[in-house]
Design a protein around this motif. Structure first.
Motif, short mmCIF file in Angstrom:
data_model
loop_
_atom_site.label_atom_id
_atom_site.label_comp_id
_atom_site.label_asym_id
_atom_site.label_seq_id
_atom_site.Cartn_x
_atom_site.Cartn_y
_atom_site.Cartn_z
N ASP A 123 15.99 19.03 13.78
CA ASP A 123 15.09 18.18 14.58
C ASP A 123 13.85 17.79 13.78
O ASP A 123 13.42 16.63 13.82
CB ASP A 123 14.69 18.93 15.85
CG ASP A 123 13.85 18.07 16.77
OD1 ASP A 123 14.34 17.03 17.23
OD2 ASP A 123 12.68 18.44 17.02
N ALA A 127 12.77 14.00 12.66
CA ALA A 127 11.47 13.44 13.00
C ALA A 127 10.83 12.79 11.78
O ALA A 127 10.16 11.76 11.88
CB ALA A 127 10.56 14.53 13.57
N ARG A 130 13.08 9.52 10.91
CA ARG A 130 12.93 8.44 11.91
C ARG A 130 14.14 7.49 11.93
O ARG A 130 14.02 6.31 11.62
CB ARG A 130 11.66 7.65 11.65
CG ARG A 130 10.38 8.46 11.83
CD ARG A 130 9.17 7.62 11.51
NE ARG A 130 9.17 7.18 10.12
CZ ARG A 130 8.55 6.08 9.70
NH1 ARG A 130 7.90 5.30 10.54
NH2 ARG A 130 8.60 5.75 8.41
N SER A 143 27.71 16.49 21.65
CA SER A 143 26.55 16.41 22.54
C SER A 143 25.26 16.75 21.81
O SER A 143 24.18 16.26 22.17
CB SER A 143 26.74 17.34 23.74
OG SER A 143 26.87 18.69 23.32
N TYR A 145 24.51 15.91 18.73
CA TYR A 145 24.09 14.70 18.02
C TYR A 145 23.57 13.65 19.00
O TYR A 145 22.60 12.94 18.72
CB TYR A 145 25.26 14.12 17.22
CG TYR A 145 26.07 15.14 16.47
CD1 TYR A 145 25.45 16.19 15.80
CD2 TYR A 145 27.46 15.07 16.45
CE1 TYR A 145 26.20 17.14 15.11
CE2 TYR A 145 28.21 16.00 15.76
CZ TYR A 145 27.59 17.04 15.10
OH TYR A 145 28.33 17.98 14.43
N GLU A 146 24.22 13.56 20.15
CA GLU A 146 23.81 12.57 21.15
C GLU A 146 22.41 12.90 21.68
O GLU A 146 21.57 12.01 21.86
CB GLU A 146 24.82 12.53 22.29
CG GLU A 146 24.59 11.42 23.27
CD GLU A 146 25.76 11.22 24.23
OE1 GLU A 146 25.72 10.24 24.99
OE2 GLU A 146 26.70 12.04 24.21
N GLN A 147 22.15 14.18 21.92
CA GLN A 147 20.83 14.59 22.39
C GLN A 147 19.77 14.35 21.33
O GLN A 147 18.63 13.96 21.63
CB GLN A 147 20.87 16.06 22.79
CG GLN A 147 21.68 16.33 24.05
CD GLN A 147 21.93 17.81 24.29
OE1 GLN A 147 21.35 18.66 23.63
NE2 GLN A 147 22.83 18.11 25.22
N ALA A 148 20.14 14.58 20.05
CA ALA A 148 19.20 14.33 18.96
C ALA A 148 18.84 12.85 18.89
O ALA A 148 17.67 12.49 18.70
CB ALA A 148 19.80 14.79 17.63
N ALA A 150 18.92 10.69 21.37
CA ALA A 150 18.10 10.35 22.52
C ALA A 150 16.65 10.81 22.32
O ALA A 150 15.70 10.09 22.65
CB ALA A 150 18.68 10.99 23.78
N LYS A 151 16.48 12.00 21.76
CA LYS A 151 15.14 12.53 21.55
C LYS A 151 14.34 11.67 20.59
O LYS A 151 13.13 11.47 20.76
CB LYS A 151 15.22 13.97 21.03
CG LYS A 151 13.85 14.59 20.81
CD LYS A 151 13.95 16.06 20.42
CE LYS A 151 12.57 16.68 20.26
NZ LYS A 151 12.64 18.11 19.91
N HIS A 152 15.03 11.14 19.58
CA HIS A 152 14.34 10.35 18.57
C HIS A 152 14.49 8.84 18.80
O HIS A 152 14.25 8.04 17.91
CB HIS A 152 14.84 10.74 17.17
CG HIS A 152 14.51 12.16 16.81
ND1 HIS A 152 13.28 12.53 16.35
CD2 HIS A 152 15.24 13.31 16.89
CE1 HIS A 152 13.26 13.85 16.15
NE2 HIS A 152 14.44 14.34 16.46
N ARG A 153 14.92 8.50 20.02
CA ARG A 153 15.02 7.10 20.45
C ARG A 153 15.86 6.26 19.50
O ARG A 153 15.49 5.13 19.13
CB ARG A 153 13.62 6.51 20.61
CG ARG A 153 12.78 7.24 21.65
CD ARG A 153 11.43 6.61 21.83
NE ARG A 153 10.65 7.31 22.85
CZ ARG A 153 9.42 6.97 23.23
NH1 ARG A 153 8.84 5.91 22.65
NH2 ARG A 153 8.78 7.65 24.15
#
Length: 215
Positions: A123, A127, A130, A143, A145-148, A150-153
């Motif tokens: 993570d 960040a 970007r 999931s 990778y998908e959550q990562a 989403a977190k980083h838009r």
């Protein structure tokens, strides 16, 4: 060593005007999943995209050969590679009909635990990188990778190493890769496969019940 000629064309740019940044993620330590994704990453880099790969420890050699930047995560010494090698040594019939009992019980718990421990490191690296897009392997932990993403838009795309036809081919073709055997032979093998799968998995888990409790 001469550098391969870069393909012509300007990649899409983000709102900041910089070239699109793509994170390729495959933390599952199986080179059959990692290498296809790295080939896509190399092709994207050839086209001018900025690439960062998130891969298992040991796969860095493949990224380095392609000139790709990467972060490799370590895995606990749970012998998962030895387990995968022992499974791969079996027949195609067994491999396609055993229900992945060995991997699910003996290897995957340790793999998932190692990935969970590495998430803060991944993570933080994301960040700093970007990404505008995350392309992640579809196997087991997609999931994450998908959550990562989403977190980083970032936009998320799921990549399947098995291809789009794997779930649409008849079982015989998925097992042996061809369909020119007599129809009655293919049908018999498919019936035997279903029977084997229905009986083997309960037997395997019952036999390894202590291992299942420990996992």
């Amino acid at each position: 060593m001469t550098e391969a000629p870069r393909r012509q064309g300007t990649p899409l740019s983000s709102a900041t005007g910089r070239p699109k940044r793509i994170a390729f993620m495959c933390l599952f330590p199986d080179w059959g999943h990692t290498i296809p994704l790295l080939k896509l990453a190399a092709a994207a880099q050839d086209c001018g995209f900025t690439i960062r790969c998130y891969i298992p420890d040991g796969a860095g050699q493949f990224a380095e050969r392609a000139g790709l930047g990467y972060l490799a995560i370590p895995f606990k010494a749970n012998g998962h590679l030895d387990i995968f090698r022992s499974i791969a040594a079996n027949s195609l019939f067994y491999l396609n009909n055993n229900g992945y009992g060995h991997a699910n019980l003996l290897a995957n718990p340790g793999i998932i635990s190692s990935v969970a421990e590495a998430i803060p490191q991944v993570d933080a690296d994301l960040a700093a990188f970007r990404p505008d897009m995350v392309i992640g392997d579809s196997h087991l932990i997609a999931s994450v990778y998908e959550q990562a993403a989403a977190k980083h838009r970032a936009r998320f795309i799921r990549h399947s190493a098995s291809g789009t036809l794997a779930g649409r081919q008849r079982p015989y073709a998925r097992t042996y890769g061809f369909t020119d055997a007599p129809a009655h032979v293919m049908a018999a093998v498919e019936v035997a496969g279903r029977l084997f799968k229905s009986l083997y998995r309960p037997w395997f888990y019952a036999t390894h019940f202590p291992d299942w409790l420990e996992a």
